[in-house]
Write an enzyme that holds these catalytic residues in place. Sequence first.
Site, PDB file in Angstrom:
ATOM      1  N   SER A 178       0.800  -1.220   0.000  1.00 52.47           N
ATOM      2  CA  SER A 178       0.000   0.000   0.000  1.00 52.47           C
ATOM      3  C   SER A 178       0.834   1.271   0.000  1.00 52.47           C
ATOM      4  O   SER A 178       0.382   2.294  -0.494  1.00 52.47           O
ATOM      5  CB  SER A 178      -0.963  -0.001   1.191  1.00 52.47           C
ATOM      6  OG  SER A 178      -0.256  -0.179   2.399  1.00 52.47           O
ATOM      7  N   HIS A 206      -5.239  -3.044  -3.034  1.00 57.47           N
ATOM      8  CA  HIS A 206      -4.829  -2.083  -4.066  1.00 57.47           C
ATOM      9  C   HIS A 206      -4.738  -2.685  -5.459  1.00 57.47           C
ATOM     10  O   HIS A 206      -4.482  -1.967  -6.422  1.00 57.47           O
ATOM     11  CB  HIS A 206      -3.503  -1.438  -3.683  1.00 57.47           C
ATOM     12  CG  HIS A 206      -3.604  -0.639  -2.423  1.00 57.47           C
ATOM     13  ND1 HIS A 206      -4.065   0.648  -2.402  1.00 57.47           N
ATOM     14  CD2 HIS A 206      -3.356  -0.980  -1.135  1.00 57.47           C
ATOM     15  CE1 HIS A 206      -4.079   1.080  -1.161  1.00 57.47           C
ATOM     16  NE2 HIS A 206      -3.663   0.112  -0.363  1.00 57.47           N
ATOM     17  N   LYS A 238     -11.324   1.338  -2.055  1.00 54.93           N
ATOM     18  CA  LYS A 238     -10.299   1.873  -2.942  1.00 54.93           C
ATOM     19  C   LYS A 238     -10.859   1.963  -4.366  1.00 54.93           C
ATOM     20  O   LYS A 238     -11.730   2.787  -4.617  1.00 54.93           O
ATOM     21  CB  LYS A 238      -9.025   1.057  -2.797  1.00 54.93           C
ATOM     22  CG  LYS A 238      -8.317   1.561  -1.545  1.00 54.93           C
ATOM     23  CD  LYS A 238      -7.746   0.646  -0.608  1.00 54.93           C
ATOM     24  CE  LYS A 238      -7.384   1.357   0.686  1.00 54.93           C
ATOM     25  NZ  LYS A 238      -6.971   0.431   1.716  1.00 54.93           N
TER      26      LYS A 238
HETATM   27  C1  LIG Z   1      -6.931   0.167   3.038  1.00 48.05           C
HETATM   28  C2  LIG Z   1      -6.340  -1.159   3.340  1.00 48.05           C
HETATM   29  C3  LIG Z   1      -6.928  -2.005   4.270  1.00 48.05           C
HETATM   30  C4  LIG Z   1      -8.063  -1.569   5.144  1.00 48.05           C
HETATM   31  O1  LIG Z   1      -9.239  -1.467   4.439  1.00 48.05           O
HETATM   32  P1  LIG Z   1     -10.404  -0.523   5.001  1.00 48.05           P
HETATM   33  O2  LIG Z   1     -11.602  -0.967   4.274  1.00 48.05           O
HETATM   34  O3  LIG Z   1      -9.985   0.871   4.681  1.00 48.05           O
HETATM   35  O4  LIG Z   1     -10.483  -0.771   6.465  1.00 48.05           O
HETATM   36  C5  LIG Z   1      -6.409  -3.272   4.413  1.00 48.05           C
HETATM   37  N1  LIG Z   1      -5.333  -3.669   3.707  1.00 48.05           N
HETATM   38  C6  LIG Z   1      -4.716  -2.859   2.833  1.00 48.05           C
HETATM   39  C7  LIG Z   1      -3.539  -3.353   2.072  1.00 48.05           C
HETATM   40  C8  LIG Z   1      -5.198  -1.570   2.632  1.00 48.05           C
HETATM   41  O5  LIG Z   1      -4.572  -0.759   1.792  1.00 48.05           O
END
Ligand SMILES: *Cc1c(COP(=O)(O)O)cnc(C)c1O
Length: 385
Positions: A178, A206, A238
Amino acid sequence: MGQWDLSSELDELKHRELYRSRQIIDGAQGPTVQINGVAFDNFSSNDYLGLANHPAVIKTFQQAAENYGVGSGSAHLICGHSAEHHALEEELAEFTGRERALVFSTGYMANLGAIAGLVQKGDEVFQDKLNHASLIDGGRISGAGVKRFSHSDMSRLQQLLETSSADKKLIVSDGVFSMDGDEANIKDLVVLAGKSKAMLMIDDAHGMGVLGESGAGLIEKYGLSQQQVPILMATFGKALGTSGAFVAGSEELIETLIQKARTYIFTTAMPAAVMAATRESLKIAQQETWRRDKLTSLVVRFRRGAEQLGLSLMPSETPIQPVILGSNSAVLSASSYLKEKGILVGAIRHPTVRKSTERLRITLSAIHSESQVDNLLLRLEEVIC
Ligand SMILES: *Cc1c(COP(=O)(O)O)cnc(C)c1O
């Protein structure tokens, strides 16, 4: 505050340039966002396909709210699991080529629930050091032993696996990291898991929507079956532009999580309207392949321009394009200069990333224009070069 000296702890954070504060966004996400009536080019969100404010997604959300109301009323296992939740799970299973999928309220909760629901004391979790905080925390609260290996260091992972005598071994990795934007060595992870009879869990928050022909992420890009990646997790917040997350895999995996994942059991189900909106954005993400094409061409444009400026980039082909500046003060001053020039980028500091790898986290979206990217490059040149 009472016996506790929180204010001196806060002062300490300020002193170390680690104090965090929020900016208040007026209105919707998009290629620009408004703050206090001023528009900023937004290179800090994870809305990679530009679906967070898509008219069809909004319309579906509104209609579902008409039909289902707003609140889901309870947890999934009581009476909160609506037809929209169920339909989305079935569509996600088909999309990812898995037997079943299970929706969670957030990605953080999906990771905590899945890891802690599957391993316990006596088991071992193998984590890439750059894994997302939610994976690390899932390992911690599970009670299992935690073994961390340097980022993408497959020979170290192999060593750790070979010397492990744990009952159950679980390898956990971000699919696309990330903060760095690079991909996991997914093929090696699959082989190592197979050799050591470990389970493999990939968090593709991602990659989902971004990688693969139809946007099904890393597993689609490399054609990895349910047997090869038995635990797949990804999020809706995302590229899909909504909110929530899912875990996909075998029938038994999903049934196990329904019985054991505490972050699934002991929480209110997401509003049905969020599920309906996600079904719509999933459809758009699959069908409108131009969004991925455009994103790819913007990534190429950004990298080419940055290389010409002599900026040091990370080996990332994804919309996450970090520029490492190496100190809190450098990151803060660069991001505030960019903000003065009408550009928002993430200023990422410790503990989100390792010390001396503090960075601007630039993220691209299919709805950015080429001239926005060119202007970003121009401003980066002014502030860094
Ligand atoms: C954003 C993210 C999460 C958390 O997801 P949310 O729905 O925002 O709680 C988990 N793992 C990764 C790799 C992320 O980038």
